[in-house]
Structures are given as C-alpha cells and as structure tokens.
Design a protein around this motif. Structure first.
Motif, short mmCIF file in Angstrom:
data_model
loop_
_atom_site.label_atom_id
_atom_site.label_comp_id
_atom_site.label_asym_id
_atom_site.label_seq_id
_atom_site.Cartn_x
_atom_site.Cartn_y
_atom_site.Cartn_z
N GLU A 275 34.61 42.62 41.96
CA GLU A 275 35.73 43.36 41.35
C GLU A 275 35.83 44.76 41.96
O GLU A 275 36.94 45.24 42.26
N VAL B 132 37.41 44.68 45.43
CA VAL B 132 38.87 44.53 45.37
C VAL B 132 39.53 45.83 44.93
O VAL B 132 40.56 46.24 45.49
N THR C 29 41.74 41.35 38.85
CA THR C 29 42.53 41.83 39.99
C THR C 29 43.98 42.04 39.58
O THR C 29 44.61 43.04 39.94
#
Length: 550
Positions: A372, A375, A418
């Motif tokens: 995470e 991203v 995301t």
C-alpha cells in the motif's frame, strides 16, 4: 412494560431489525477474508438481510424457518397472500413474520408437519433445497449423486435441482447432509448464488425476442447462428440489467486507447499519434491510457517475473515523463490537432512476495501495508511530476490498475485501499479485466470508477470467436461494465487472417450499441499507427472500420 420491551427486542434481534446502514465489510464478525463476506455484503446491500445492533452479523447463528421466510420473500419481493388456501395452525396474524410465512406456505416452498409451520424450528438443508427450488422454479436432471440422498429420497428432486443449477455441490466427502441445520452465513451464500447470474436470457434479432431460457450456453449457441443476433440478461427482483454495455460516465471516457510505454515499446514522436487523434476532420480518441508492462529484466504485472522495487517503479516514472518521450510527444500532437485529451496513467502491480527495496536501500517484507505504501508513494510522485511538466493540452484524470484480475483477499484490500488513495487525490480509477478474471463482478465494491472487460477473441485461429464476443458483451451487461475492443499488432503476412477478427469486433460493437457508450481499445504496441500508414488494403480497411466507431 419492561417485559414487553424485552420481547420486542428479541423479535427485532431475530430479524436483524436493529441494523447498521453499512455493508458486510463493516460487520465486526465478517472480516474481508471471511468465506461468506461477498455473499453477505451483496444481500445486505440489497436489504435482504440485516445485521444486529452490535454491528455484528452473527454468521454462525442457526437460521429458523421464520427467518428464512422473511429473507426469501424480501429477495423475491413477493406480495402478501390475499386469499390463502393453506393456513398453518400455529401461525397468528399478530406474529412477527406472519405475512412472509403465509406467502411461502401457500407457494409450497416448505413442508408442513400436521399443518404446522414450526416457525422457530431450525431450517435444515433439505428444507432449504425445497424452498429455493420451488421459489425459483429450478429443475434437475436426476444426475446428481450424494451418498446420503438416494434418488428415492423425498427431497431428492429439490436437492438435484440445486445441484444442476450450481447452487450447491454438497460436501467434499460426497454427502449433502440433508438434516443438518443451516446458519445465517450458509443461507446467505445459497441465496446469493441464486442471484450470481440472471435467471433467464433472451436472444434478439432486429429488436424482436426469438428465444428465452435459463441456459446461457443455449442462448449463445443460438445467437452465433445469426449475424444480427444479440444475447441479453433478463432483470429479476433483485437485479436490474441493461441491454447494452454501460456508459461508464464516472470515467469521462467515450473512446480510450491503450498506449504501451514501458520497455516493451519505443518512445514515440508526435507524428505517431496523429492517426489516433483525427481522421480527416473527424476527431477520434478522447482518452489515452499509458501503461508500462515491462522493465529491463522483468514485468510490472502479477507474474513470476515481477521483482520490481522502488528503483524500477521510479525508472518507469522517469520514462513516462521524459521530455522526449511518448507522453510529451502526445501533448505536442494534441496541440497540432487543435484538441485536448484526457490521460490515465497505469499503476504497476506491487509484488506480493519477497522483499521490497526502497530508493534509499532500506528493505522490508512485501506485506500488504508495504505494498500500500509503495502505491501511495507512486501516486504522489506521479502527481508531482505531472504538475511540474505543465502539459497544456492534456488533463490527468485518473489511474489505470495494470493487473487484470483481483485474485485473493489481500489484493482485494490492496485495490480497495488504492481506490481510496486515488479518490483522495480527486482522480478516477479504472481497469480492464481479462475474460477469465476472478471477482470481476465486484469491481464497483473495490472502488473502481470503470471496468472494461476484454473479450480476448482477437487471437488468430480461435475456434469460437463469436461465442467469446457474445459472452463478453453479455457479461458487460450483467456487471454494468464497458468493453475493451482488441486487435493485435499484426504483421503484413498476418493481416489477411487478422482483419476478419477485427471486423467481427466492430460488428459486435455496433449491434450491441457500444458506439457512443464507453470503450477502450487494445492495439498491441502500435497497430493503429500501422493501419493508418501501411499502404496495404487490409490495413486501410481496418482503419476505416475503426473510424466507424466515432
């Protein structure tokens, strides 16, 4: 008065009347990786089932016959019985669930013992089978075999019907366990499966229905016989289906094209993009999706070759924003064409195994949190680089998830996080699942603003391209998605065989009314450029077919 309140409280709890407005993802006892999470979420969102006031669902609580009656009548939206012929002796109009129990008793969905409904008795698996088979008119073929349910068993026809229609397959040991009680999670799963797919499909020709049936295979097989036939899902009490692919209005895309810009493709000049923008005076693509599939020595997608760390992701960002690269060239071409276009930039798939190495050399395990963070860093870096580039003719509207499937609970959480991160930055989030993608039907739950299903019918020498296209356009209707049209990067000696495939895609786009909706276009690395510039008849024909979509 206190006793009355307690009785009322028990009634409300038994039916889950005190409930939260949130979905199953927020029930404390139904985490994201719970085996029945998706089914509970679906029925909760449809207001068929409800949680308890403690923000729990209590999936292991045994379901009573009364509770099952309430759930199935909610799902089917069945009206009350005005002149009941069946009047169970143990039901009273003042009882909670009376209306619902009277409905299913009069429709023959339950077995009555000595004219008693037995509302508080546990629902057994055999009674559940009868309830669902009668309610949805499922028929069997007497082909199912369970060790503990012989063909002479009084409930065999109902159990066989559920097996034939893929509602149940029994236990791994080959048994069905007909007398075992059903809990809330189990019944939610069975009932949800009823709505996994439409109950009926129709085939149309020239606006007229020529066939209606339960079998999707039968409908597609019939449609393949006619050039002008289309297949459509029939709406039911819980699901409303469109008769064409969705507009995907949340994406802003009418006609989008995929542009590869990783190590798999060279950086292009502005002249490359001219035939993507205009054909004579006709404007063509309004949205360009840049995606990098490979880096030197590896891949950014979910493959065994994905060992990309921050260094490789940063390399791709540098390549994307190279002043002499494809993105800058497109900006120049757009200005020359007197247009403005939308841009989506891809997000690589963060590897799920091994170690992630940061730009400063620090290492960490590829946990969900680490992925995470990777991203999040990527989106922040891309946004900063975009702002510094100062493109005047293009607008960054969103991000494209490179991976074409969401395969496990960790990836479900990753994609959901995301999506939240993308939306915090006021951008859109899309993806293009392949034809066999898992969990495609959950794309809206994950937070995608648009999904564009790939039919994967463009490969040469396929035996069933028409059936694949019908299936994809049908799935797009069922799941409210768009479609990705496809053509490979055909060489001159392949083009004669490739043109009929492409023409078939265009024909389907027209007869399923995709034109004017929302579509993506896969063209290998440079097929549209070849169509417009190779002076050979098949390429020229393909380009003319392409421009008919605009």
């Amino acid at each position: 008065m206190l006793r009355v309140f307690r009785v009322l409280l028990l009634v409300c709890l038994s039916f889950g009347l005190f409930h939260s407005s949130v979905s199953a993802a927020s029930f404390r006892d139904v985490p994201f990786d719970h085996w029945a999470h998706d089914e509970i979420r679906f029925l909760t969102d449809k207001k068929v089932i409800r949680g308890y006031d403690s923000n729990q669902f209590k999936p292991l609580v045994t379901l009573t016959r009364k509770d099952a009656a309430v759930m199935i009548t909610r799902a089917m939206k069945l009206p009350a019985v005005s002149n009941p012929k069946v009047k169970p002796s143990d039901l009273r109009p003042t009882m909670a669930g009376y209306k619902e129990m009277m409905i299913i008793a009069n429709k023959g969905m339950v077995t009555l013992q000595k004219n008693k409904f037995q509302p508080n008795s546990p629902l057994t698996r055999k009674e559940m089978a009868r309830m669902l088979a009668v309610a949805y008119d499922y028929k069997g073929k007497k082909t199912s075999t369970f060790k503990d349910v012989s063909k002479s068993h009084p409930y065999y026809p109902y159990i066989d019907a559920l097996s034939e229609n893929d509602i149940t397959s029994g236990y791994k040991d080959g048994t069905f366990k007909p007398d075992v009680s059903v809990n809330r999670a189990q019944f939610s799963t069975f009932l949800s499966r009823v709505y996994d797919q439409p109950h009926h499909y129709i085939v149309k020709r020239k606006g007229q229905t020529i066939h209606k049936g339960r079998s999707v295979e039968e409908a597609i097989a019939l449609a393949v016989k006619y050039d002008d036939a289309t297949v459509h899902p029939v709406s039911n009490s819980l699901m409303t289906y469109a008769n064409q692919p969705a507009k995907m209005s949340g994406t802003g895309i009418h006609n989008g094209v995929l542009i590869y810009n990783g190590a798999e493709a060279p950086q292009q000049g502005s002249e490359f993009f001219a035939p993507y923008l205009k054909n004579n005076e006709k404007n063509l693509f309004d949205t360009f999706i840049f995606l990098g599939r490979t880096y030197t020595g590896g891949e950014f997608a979910e493959t065994p070759k994905n060992n990309a760390n921050y260094k490789e992701w940063n390399w791709y960002i540098d390549r994307t924003f190279d002043p002499s690269g494809s993105l800058s060239s497109l900006n120049k071409a757009v200005a020359e064409a007197g247009r403005t276009v939308q841009i989506y930039l891809s997000i690589p798939y963060p590897k799920s195994k091994g170690t992630i190495v940061k730009l400063n050399g620090a290492k960490e395990a590829a946990t969900l949190q680490a992925r995470e963070n990777m991203v999040k860093w990527y989106i922040q870096t891309v946004q900063s680089r975009w702002n510094k580039a100062g493109y005047k003719n293009m607008k960054l509207v969103g991000y494209y998830w490179l991976n074409e499937t969401v395969i496990n609970a960790n990836d479900e959480l990753l994609v959901t996080k995301t999506a939240q991160n993308v939306h915090v930055n006021k951008k859109k989030f899309i993806y293009a699942p392949h034809s066999l993608s898992t969990n495609f039907d959950n794309w809206k739950y994950y937070g995608f603003d648009g999904a564009y299903l790939q039919p994967n019918a463009f490969r040469l020498h396929l035996k069933d391209p028409e059936a694949r296209l019908h299936k994809a356009f049908l799935e797009a209707q069922i799941n409210g998605s768009g479609i990705t049209l496809e053509i490979d990067t055909y060489s001159p000696h392949q083009m004669a065989a490739g043109l009929p495939n492409f023409e078939r895609y265009i024909e389907f786009a027209h007869k399923y009314q995709l034109v004017g909706q929302s579509l993506l276009f896969y063209q290998g690395t440079d097929m549209i450029h070849r169509m417009a510039n190779y002076r050979q008849s098949p390429y020229e024909e393909a380009y003319q077919k392409l421009t008919s979509l605009f």
